[in-house]
Motif scaffolding. Structure first.
Motif, mmCIF file in Angstrom:
data_model
loop_
_atom_site.group_PDB
_atom_site.id
_atom_site.type_symbol
_atom_site.label_atom_id
_atom_site.label_comp_id
_atom_site.label_asym_id
_atom_site.label_seq_id
_atom_site.Cartn_x
_atom_site.Cartn_y
_atom_site.Cartn_z
ATOM 1 N N PRO A 25 0.803 -1.227 0.000
ATOM 2 C CA PRO A 25 0.000 0.000 0.000
ATOM 3 C C PRO A 25 0.838 1.281 0.000
ATOM 4 N N ARG A 26 2.069 1.212 0.437
ATOM 5 C CA ARG A 26 2.899 2.417 0.514
ATOM 6 C C ARG A 26 3.193 3.022 -0.855
ATOM 7 N N TYR A 42 -1.549 7.484 3.456
ATOM 8 C CA TYR A 42 -2.244 7.026 2.250
ATOM 9 C C TYR A 42 -2.351 5.513 2.156
ATOM 10 N N ASP A 43 -1.778 4.806 3.113
ATOM 11 C CA ASP A 43 -1.850 3.339 3.076
ATOM 12 C C ASP A 43 -3.293 2.849 3.092
ATOM 13 N N VAL A 44 -4.133 3.469 3.899
ATOM 14 C CA VAL A 44 -5.525 3.020 3.981
ATOM 15 C C VAL A 44 -6.250 3.251 2.656
ATOM 16 N N VAL A 45 -5.919 4.331 1.978
ATOM 17 C CA VAL A 45 -6.537 4.585 0.667
ATOM 18 C C VAL A 45 -6.132 3.494 -0.319
ATOM 19 N N ALA A 46 -4.842 3.160 -0.333
ATOM 20 C CA ALA A 46 -4.372 2.094 -1.225
ATOM 21 C C ALA A 46 -5.032 0.770 -0.875
ATOM 22 N N LEU A 48 -7.956 0.417 0.314
ATOM 23 C CA LEU A 48 -9.334 0.489 -0.179
ATOM 24 C C LEU A 48 -9.411 0.155 -1.667
ATOM 25 N N PHE A 49 -8.355 0.513 -2.413
ATOM 26 C CA PHE A 49 -8.332 0.191 -3.836
ATOM 27 C C PHE A 49 -8.392 -1.325 -4.054
ATOM 28 N N GLY A 50 -7.780 -2.090 -3.176
ATOM 29 C CA GLY A 50 -7.730 -3.542 -3.335
ATOM 30 C C GLY A 50 -9.102 -4.172 -3.468
ATOM 31 N N PRO A 51 -9.920 -4.118 -2.418
ATOM 32 C CA PRO A 51 -11.248 -4.745 -2.517
ATOM 33 C C PRO A 51 -12.137 -4.099 -3.585
ATOM 34 N N ARG A 52 -12.053 -2.777 -3.707
ATOM 35 C CA ARG A 52 -12.873 -2.077 -4.701
ATOM 36 C C ARG A 52 -12.526 -2.572 -6.102
ATOM 37 N N ASP A 53 -11.238 -2.615 -6.421
ATOM 38 C CA ASP A 53 -10.831 -3.023 -7.761
ATOM 39 C C ASP A 53 -11.030 -4.518 -7.998
ATOM 40 N N VAL A 85 -9.392 13.057 -9.885
ATOM 41 C CA VAL A 85 -9.826 14.305 -9.262
ATOM 42 C C VAL A 85 -9.423 14.352 -7.790
ATOM 43 N N LEU A 86 -9.668 13.275 -7.077
ATOM 44 C CA LEU A 86 -9.417 13.277 -5.634
ATOM 45 C C LEU A 86 -7.945 13.209 -5.277
ATOM 46 N N LEU A 87 -7.162 12.438 -6.002
ATOM 47 C CA LEU A 87 -5.763 12.232 -5.620
ATOM 48 C C LEU A 87 -4.808 13.267 -6.190
#
Length: 121
Positions: A25-26, A42-46, A48-53, A85-87
């Motif tokens: 995630p780093r 930002y580790d938690v954001v990364a 979140l990408f895992g399960p979402r993607d 947009v967000l990142l």
């Protein structure tokens, strides 16, 4: 056996990224900021990408119809563009902003290309 659709192939690649995001995630924090103190934020954001993607990739890969697969791909494009947009605003350097825009817009574009190629096939 039928050849996999372009959308299925790009969805498999997206699933690969999802696994990478969960395992490392780093990578996101390093792309957004040079500050080792801020990178862990930002580790938690990364993560979140895992399960979402993985979920959206599974929807596209396992879709019962071409229309359902295309709808999953359209959702993928919307997610990639919202990431842009967000990142982009989170990146602290021009290089970081370029990395975010490059990665997210490239993935969105690849998904659009897959949708269009599948329509022609």
């Amino acid at each position: 056996m039928t050849k996999p659709s372009y959308s299925t192939l790009i969805s498999a690649a997206t699933a690969g990224y999802a696994v990478f995001a969960l395992a490392k995630p780093r990578h996101l924090g390093k792309a957004l900021t040079n500050s080792p103190l801020k990178q862990p934020e930002y580790d938690v954001v990364a993560r979140l990408f895992g399960p979402r993607d993985l979920a959206i990739s599974a929807l596209a890969i396992l879709a019962p119809s071409a229309r359902a697969r295309e709808n999953a791909m359209i959702a993928r494009v919307a997610l990639d563009l919202s990431d842009t947009v967000l990142l982009t605003g989170e990146a602290t350097t021009k290089t970081g902003k370029a990395k975010v825009i490059g990665a997210t817009v490239t993935w969105a574009s690849l998904n659009v290309a897959a949708i269009l190629a599948d329509r022609k096939a």
